[in-house]
Design an enzyme around this catalytic site. Structure first.
Site, PDB file in Angstrom:
ATOM      1  N   TRP A 175       0.844  -1.195   0.000  1.00  0.00           N
ATOM      2  CA  TRP A 175       0.000   0.000   0.000  1.00  0.00           C
ATOM      3  C   TRP A 175       0.887   1.256   0.000  1.00  0.00           C
ATOM      4  O   TRP A 175       1.853   1.326   0.741  1.00  0.00           O
ATOM      5  CB  TRP A 175      -0.927  -0.007   1.233  1.00  0.00           C
ATOM      6  CG  TRP A 175      -1.767   1.217   1.316  1.00  0.00           C
ATOM      7  CD1 TRP A 175      -2.736   1.617   0.457  1.00  0.00           C
ATOM      8  CD2 TRP A 175      -1.685   2.231   2.327  1.00  0.00           C
ATOM      9  NE1 TRP A 175      -3.280   2.818   0.861  1.00  0.00           N
ATOM     10  CE2 TRP A 175      -2.649   3.222   2.012  1.00  0.00           C
ATOM     11  CE3 TRP A 175      -0.895   2.401   3.473  1.00  0.00           C
ATOM     12  CZ2 TRP A 175      -2.853   4.368   2.790  1.00  0.00           C
ATOM     13  CZ3 TRP A 175      -1.089   3.543   4.253  1.00  0.00           C
ATOM     14  CH2 TRP A 175      -2.063   4.498   3.902  1.00  0.00           C
ATOM     15  N   ASP A 192     -15.784   8.592  -1.153  1.00  0.00           N
ATOM     16  CA  ASP A 192     -16.410   7.893  -0.030  1.00  0.00           C
ATOM     17  C   ASP A 192     -17.150   8.870   0.897  1.00  0.00           C
ATOM     18  O   ASP A 192     -16.775  10.032   1.017  1.00  0.00           O
ATOM     19  CB  ASP A 192     -15.292   7.191   0.761  1.00  0.00           C
ATOM     20  CG  ASP A 192     -15.804   6.050   1.598  1.00  0.00           C
ATOM     21  OD1 ASP A 192     -17.033   5.914   1.738  1.00  0.00           O
ATOM     22  OD2 ASP A 192     -14.962   5.282   2.109  1.00  0.00           O
ATOM     23  N   ARG A 251      -9.912  -3.196   7.385  1.00  0.00           N
ATOM     24  CA  ARG A 251     -10.559  -1.874   7.324  1.00  0.00           C
ATOM     25  C   ARG A 251     -12.002  -1.970   7.837  1.00  0.00           C
ATOM     26  O   ARG A 251     -12.904  -1.381   7.270  1.00  0.00           O
ATOM     27  CB  ARG A 251     -10.545  -1.306   5.901  1.00  0.00           C
ATOM     28  CG  ARG A 251     -10.503   0.219   5.876  1.00  0.00           C
ATOM     29  CD  ARG A 251     -10.824   0.803   4.514  1.00  0.00           C
ATOM     30  NE  ARG A 251     -10.605   2.246   4.491  1.00  0.00           N
ATOM     31  CZ  ARG A 251     -11.184   3.074   3.657  1.00  0.00           C
ATOM     32  NH1 ARG A 251     -12.035   2.625   2.746  1.00  0.00           N
ATOM     33  NH2 ARG A 251     -10.938   4.354   3.693  1.00  0.00           N
ATOM     34  N   LYS A 288     -16.100   5.350  -9.733  1.00  0.00           N
ATOM     35  CA  LYS A 288     -14.821   4.901  -9.170  1.00  0.00           C
ATOM     36  C   LYS A 288     -15.135   3.679  -8.317  1.00  0.00           C
ATOM     37  O   LYS A 288     -15.812   3.784  -7.294  1.00  0.00           O
ATOM     38  CB  LYS A 288     -14.193   6.006  -8.322  1.00  0.00           C
ATOM     39  CG  LYS A 288     -12.892   5.583  -7.660  1.00  0.00           C
ATOM     40  CD  LYS A 288     -12.264   6.717  -6.875  1.00  0.00           C
ATOM     41  CE  LYS A 288     -11.065   6.242  -6.077  1.00  0.00           C
ATOM     42  NZ  LYS A 288     -10.585   7.274  -5.150  1.00  0.00           N
ATOM     43  N   TRP A 289     -14.667   2.527  -8.753  1.00  0.00           N
ATOM     44  CA  TRP A 289     -15.003   1.230  -8.136  1.00  0.00           C
ATOM     45  C   TRP A 289     -13.831   0.808  -7.262  1.00  0.00           C
ATOM     46  O   TRP A 289     -12.776   0.464  -7.776  1.00  0.00           O
ATOM     47  CB  TRP A 289     -15.262   0.218  -9.242  1.00  0.00           C
ATOM     48  CG  TRP A 289     -15.665  -1.152  -8.827  1.00  0.00           C
ATOM     49  CD1 TRP A 289     -15.007  -2.005  -7.987  1.00  0.00           C
ATOM     50  CD2 TRP A 289     -16.824  -1.865  -9.277  1.00  0.00           C
ATOM     51  NE1 TRP A 289     -15.676  -3.184  -7.889  1.00  0.00           N
ATOM     52  CE2 TRP A 289     -16.802  -3.141  -8.668  1.00  0.00           C
ATOM     53  CE3 TRP A 289     -17.885  -1.555 -10.138  1.00  0.00           C
ATOM     54  CZ2 TRP A 289     -17.778  -4.104  -8.896  1.00  0.00           C
ATOM     55  CZ3 TRP A 289     -18.855  -2.525 -10.370  1.00  0.00           C
ATOM     56  CH2 TRP A 289     -18.804  -3.779  -9.748  1.00  0.00           C
ATOM     57  N   ASP A 290     -14.038   0.817  -5.951  1.00  0.00           N
ATOM     58  CA  ASP A 290     -12.951   0.579  -5.004  1.00  0.00           C
ATOM     59  C   ASP A 290     -13.036  -0.835  -4.428  1.00  0.00           C
ATOM     60  O   ASP A 290     -14.082  -1.498  -4.510  1.00  0.00           O
ATOM     61  CB  ASP A 290     -13.076   1.631  -3.883  1.00  0.00           C
ATOM     62  CG  ASP A 290     -11.760   1.957  -3.226  1.00  0.00           C
ATOM     63  OD1 ASP A 290     -10.792   1.214  -3.423  1.00  0.00           O
ATOM     64  OD2 ASP A 290     -11.708   2.968  -2.489  1.00  0.00           O
ATOM     65  N   MET A 291     -11.964  -1.296  -3.818  1.00  0.00           N
ATOM     66  CA  MET A 291     -11.932  -2.614  -3.155  1.00  0.00           C
ATOM     67  C   MET A 291     -10.809  -2.536  -2.125  1.00  0.00           C
ATOM     68  O   MET A 291      -9.640  -2.564  -2.485  1.00  0.00           O
ATOM     69  CB  MET A 291     -11.618  -3.671  -4.219  1.00  0.00           C
ATOM     70  CG  MET A 291     -11.825  -5.090  -3.798  1.00  0.00           C
ATOM     71  SD  MET A 291     -10.294  -5.883  -3.312  1.00  0.00           S
ATOM     72  CE  MET A 291     -10.756  -7.582  -3.342  1.00  0.00           C
ATOM     73  N   ASN A 292     -11.215  -2.368  -0.843  1.00  0.00           N
ATOM     74  CA  ASN A 292     -10.220  -1.944   0.140  1.00  0.00           C
ATOM     75  C   ASN A 292      -9.742  -2.981   1.144  1.00  0.00           C
ATOM     76  O   ASN A 292      -9.345  -2.610   2.248  1.00  0.00           O
ATOM     77  CB  ASN A 292     -10.752  -0.731   0.899  1.00  0.00           C
ATOM     78  CG  ASN A 292     -10.622   0.530   0.073  1.00  0.00           C
ATOM     79  OD1 ASN A 292      -9.540   0.823  -0.426  1.00  0.00           O
ATOM     80  ND2 ASN A 292     -11.700   1.252  -0.104  1.00  0.00           N
ATOM     81  N   CYS A 333     -10.069   0.854  -8.664  1.00  0.00           N
ATOM     82  CA  CYS A 333      -9.218   1.261  -7.552  1.00  0.00           C
ATOM     83  C   CYS A 333      -9.252   0.134  -6.546  1.00  0.00           C
ATOM     84  O   CYS A 333     -10.261  -0.560  -6.413  1.00  0.00           O
ATOM     85  CB  CYS A 333      -9.802   2.543  -6.961  1.00  0.00           C
ATOM     86  SG  CYS A 333      -9.057   3.044  -5.414  1.00  0.00           S
ATOM     87  N   ASP A 378      -2.718   5.224  -3.646  1.00  0.00           N
ATOM     88  CA  ASP A 378      -3.202   6.253  -2.723  1.00  0.00           C
ATOM     89  C   ASP A 378      -2.096   7.262  -2.436  1.00  0.00           C
ATOM     90  O   ASP A 378      -2.327   8.262  -1.774  1.00  0.00           O
ATOM     91  CB  ASP A 378      -3.630   5.608  -1.392  1.00  0.00           C
ATOM     92  CG  ASP A 378      -5.060   5.115  -1.455  1.00  0.00           C
ATOM     93  OD1 ASP A 378      -5.729   5.364  -2.467  1.00  0.00           O
ATOM     94  OD2 ASP A 378      -5.509   4.468  -0.484  1.00  0.00           O
TER      95      ASP A 378
HETATM   96  C1  DGJ Z   1      -9.182   3.951  -1.006  1.00  0.00           C
HETATM   97  C2  DGJ Z   1      -8.951   4.691  -2.285  1.00  0.00           C
HETATM   98  O1  DGJ Z   1      -7.732   4.335  -2.852  1.00  0.00           O
HETATM   99  C3  DGJ Z   1      -9.039   6.188  -2.010  1.00  0.00           C
HETATM  100  O2  DGJ Z   1      -8.727   6.909  -3.171  1.00  0.00           O
HETATM  101  C4  DGJ Z   1     -10.411   6.496  -1.513  1.00  0.00           C
HETATM  102  O3  DGJ Z   1     -11.355   6.265  -2.512  1.00  0.00           O
HETATM  103  C5  DGJ Z   1     -10.717   5.667  -0.280  1.00  0.00           C
HETATM  104  N1  DGJ Z   1     -10.486   4.273  -0.498  1.00  0.00           N
HETATM  105  C6  DGJ Z   1     -12.134   5.861   0.173  1.00  0.00           C
HETATM  106  O4  DGJ Z   1     -12.473   5.062   1.220  1.00  0.00           O
END
Ligand code: DGJ
EC number: 3.2.1.22
Length: 781
Positions: free
Chosen positions: A195, A363, A439, A472-476, A520, A542
């Protein structure tokens, strides 16, 4: 072009050849992958085997010299005498023993799309060779598919395994590709990190044993990008031989490079076998992801150019091909979760004035989402934050002349959410074991068709309801509890998740071709060709610190073109590194990608607004070149000096060069700037893009130019620096293509001995963008 001559298969692109041939025993012997060879008798390329080797297992009693261990093979088995690592491990009634021999082939026009996974699109001149191998005793049939992309000098490979027997089989490993090359003093370059430091290039020599990269996180991961290079002994950015490998896959992957005792190097690439199992009932088939190969004898820049052209022409979805990516403003780094309509409207007004074209609500927009502990999985807008709804906000943004986008994280669910309360069983979970959170969130079980339908419905309603043009499709988080009751074997979970994810994305996007998709995953945790089959761009990291981005974007540039790399300008000092960098450098780095801004515009000074307005105008004027031009690293004729990074994009007429300095040295050396790709005999003008040095950068030095003494940290200075700045080095040079390639001696850098209009005020992290244009008429010069 694909030609079959007797027992040899000759795959030809414009500048490369890939040849293999059937052996007397029906195995496929690899002959050549490298520069274009005219079709001819390939005997000289075959492995000589007049004598047997000691310690080898002979395949056929009447052919003593035929040991599979010593032959470069297109695809090996297990138990036949080849003791290098096998690309296939399938359990049948005979254990893992498998001997795959030639049964037939056919050539088809175009690419052959896979049924269960994304694969590259075809196009003019594209052909596919399908070679069928079989082990009849084990009841297995393997098809090797080779698709030839002549114009891009790329070949893709994939495999399909079918159970032709009467009993069930179980796949433990099925690679997409095996390639056995003679060792040319190779160095392996991989792109690794984590990360906020993704895709850093690392080199190590190929040596005895096995080197491997891979992912087990459920995504292609920020740990190791699936792409990898093999660089021949004397190659560099500009010349020499290099091979590139990548996968059209977004999940757990594995690539290994093994050097054996005969001087042969085996590359194997495909799905990660750890925790993978795929039962194959009689009659069933399994498709492995597509692997991408390129060869260049024009160094690493030549290799990247081939990979880039391939991505632009065959991976990027047709609707996004050649489509200029908009200049984006994203709310995340300005406001994090603390957004509401009023604040965003303020930001949007300012963004529009600066020239931004698309505003993304990141977000925090849905009910219950005050931080990262809750509400993922729910799609109801927070009415306290957006009292008139998202649709009304989109309309207001439209009135400002911008389109609007929305952030979503569809694959996740928070325990504290309406969705989880209604369907706790929709999250991936090992039976009887508490969930492992990352998270504060769990992963939805995309093996469950109901979950997929829910996502398609919710996302469709969200996009259509408010009229968004961008997602913007995220996956955290990484996947930990990889168990689903919706697959027949737990070892299928990770791959089935991916297969279904690709379908969900397609079901959301195909009916909405106007929607631009940005992928993302905590930044670049899923930066791969699989995602790029649906996404226009991927958020690279990020980490928006430009000095960190030099490594991240440079690493990605070996395999991915700037048109898919999302790159934003953010605040300084940077939120993760505390590094202070000039606004000019933040732009100059982000410009070599798809430009955006994501910081609090409320606190911009008048000078910063002026600078940003000019940056955006400059980017728009040269956007096609930045996004779709030919990208090169370094300078011809010399290695890049330590501490510097040089990038360029060109289209034959115009060139843009970024010259970046990571850290300053006292009394810096005289810098040379050599420019590649220009035409000899043609005269060019090189102009530094005008940019400003903000006064606070000068500290106490302002008193050397100020008519009155001021406290550099005081109020007066604070007020003045909001409205005044110093122009950075005004530079202009002219010369023919060959002169500029041999190196311009640049104007001097500031080193404490005075200042002149031409002085380059670089200091730590300084940079300059140079625009190189043809001089049409001499009096233009
Ligand atoms: C992680 C992404 O990489 C950021 O740019 C942002 O969208 C956050 N998540 C939001 O929770």
């Amino acid at each position: 072009m694909i030609e079959v001559r007797d027992d040899a298969f000759l795959l030809q692109t414009r500048h490369t050849s890939y040849w293999f041939a059937r052996t007397a025993h029906g195995h496929l012997e690899h002959l050549h992958y490298g520069p274009l060879l005219p079709p001819q008798d390939p005997e000289a390329l075959r492995t000589k085997r007049a004598l047997p080797y000691g310690s080898s297992v002979v395949y056929a009693p009447d052919d003593e010299g035929y040991s599979l261990d010593a032959i470069p093979l297109e695809f090996s088995g297990i138990g036949q005498g080849d003791y290098r690592l096998s690309p296939i491990e399938v359990f049948t009634a005979f254990g893992a023993d498998v001997d795959l021999v030639y049964r037939g082939h056919r050539i088809r026009e175009g690419a052959t799309p896979a049924e269960t996974l994304p694969t590259a699109d075809g196009g003019p001149g594209v052909e596919t060779l399908e070679v069928t191998l079989a082990d009849e005793r084990a009841g297995l049939e393997l098809t090797l598919l080779y698709t030839v992309f002549p114009d891009e000098d790329v070949i893709t490979r994939r495999t399909v395994l079918r159970n032709t027997g009467a009993a069930p089989a179980e796949i433990a490993r099925l690679a997409s590709l095996q390639l056995d090359l003679p060792d040319r003093g190779f160095t392996i370059r991989s792109f690794d990190g984590g990360w906020i430091h993704e895709a850093h290039a690392h080199d190590r020599p190929v040596s005895s044993g096995v080197f491997s990269i891979g992912s087990t996180t459920g995504a292609s991961s920020n740990r190791h990008n699936p792409g990898l290079l093999l660089i021949a002994g004397d190659a560099d950015e500009h010349c020499g031989w290099a091979y590139g490998f990548n996968l059209v896959y977004s999940g757990n992957h594995a690539t290994s490079v093994e050097r054996d005792a005969h001087g042969s190097v085996r590359v194997r690439s495909g799905i990660q076998p750890q925790a993978f199992r795929w039962p194959l009932a009689p009659g069933e088939a399994f498709e492995a992801p597509e692997a991408v190969l390129a060869f260049s004898d024009e160094g690493l820049n030549g290799l990247s150019d081939r990979m880039h052209r391939f991505v632009r022409a065959h991976i990027t979805p047709e609707r996004y091909r050649g489509l200029e990516r908009p200049v984006v403003y994203n709310s995340w780094e300005a406001a994090f979760f603390d957004i509401d309509e009023k604040r965003l409207r303020g930001l949007a007004k300012q963004a529009a004035k600066l020239g931004v074209e698309l505003f993304v609500i990141d977000d925090g927009w849905f009910a219950g989402r005050g931080d990262d502990r809750a509400a993922l999985g729910d799609y109801a807008v927070d009415e306290r934050k957006f009292p008139s709804g998202l649709g009304a906000f989109v309309k207001k943004v439209a009135k400002l002349g911008m389109r609007c986008g929305i952030w979503v994280e569809p694959e996740m669910v928070s325990e504290d959410s309406e969705l989880y309360r209604a369907h706790p069983d929709w999250a991936l979970r090992i039976p009887g074991k508490p969930a492992r959170e990352g998270r504060h969130q769990q992963v939805l079980d995309l093996c469950n068709p109901e979950v997929c339908d829910y996502l398609v419905e919710q996302l469709g309603a969200l996009i259509d309801g408010a009229g968004f043009d961008y997602v913007k499709w995220d996956m955290n988080r990484h996947i930990a509890d990889a168990y689903s009751p919706h697959v027949p074997h737990p070892g299928m979970t990770a791959h089935r998740y991916l297969q279904n994810l690709y379908r969900v994305i397609a079901r959301v996007l195909e009916p909405r071709p106007h929607v631009l998709l940005e992928m993302c995953s905590s930044g670049g945790n899923r930066f791969d060709l699989g995602m790029l089959r649906s996404a226009a761009v991927i958020w690279a990291s990020d980490d928006t610190d430009p000095i960190e981005r030099l490594d991240i974007q440079q690493g990605l540039s070996y395999l991915y073109p700037p048109s898919v790399v999302s790159a934003h300008v953010s605040a300084s000092p940077h939120q993760q590194t505390l590094r202070d960098t000039p606004l000019s450098t933040r732009f100059n780095v982000a410009a070599f990608g798809c430009l955006g801004y994501e910081y609090d515009l409320d606190f911009l000074t008048a000078e910063e607004k002026r600078e940003i307005t000019e940056q955006i105008a400059f980017y728009k004027a040269h956007r096609t070149l930045f996004q779709f031009g030919r990208f090169r690293r370094g300078m011809p004729g010399m290695p890049t000096p330590a501490g510097r990074v040089v990038w360029q994009v060109d289209d034959g007429d115009t060139t843009l060069v970024g010259n970046f300095q990571r850290g300053v040295r006292a009394a810096p050396e005289r810098d040379l700037l050599a420019i590649a790709g220009l035409e000899p005999g043609i005269r060019y003008r090189v102009t530094a893009k005008p940019q400003r040095v903000m006064l606070e950068r000068l500290g106490h030095l302002v008193n050397h130019v100020s008519p009155v003494r001021v406290d550099p940290n005081g109020l007066v200075m604070n007020v003045v620096s909001r409205h005044r700045s110093l122009p950075d080095g005004v530079e202009q040079y002219t010369g023919t293509g060959e002169l500029l390639a041999s190196g311009i001696r640049l104007e001097l850098q500031f080193s404490g001995t005075g200042h002149h209009a031409t002085t380059r005020m670089l200091g730590d992290h300084g940079s300059t963008l140079y625009l190189i244009e043809r001089i049409e008429r001499e009096d233009d010069a």
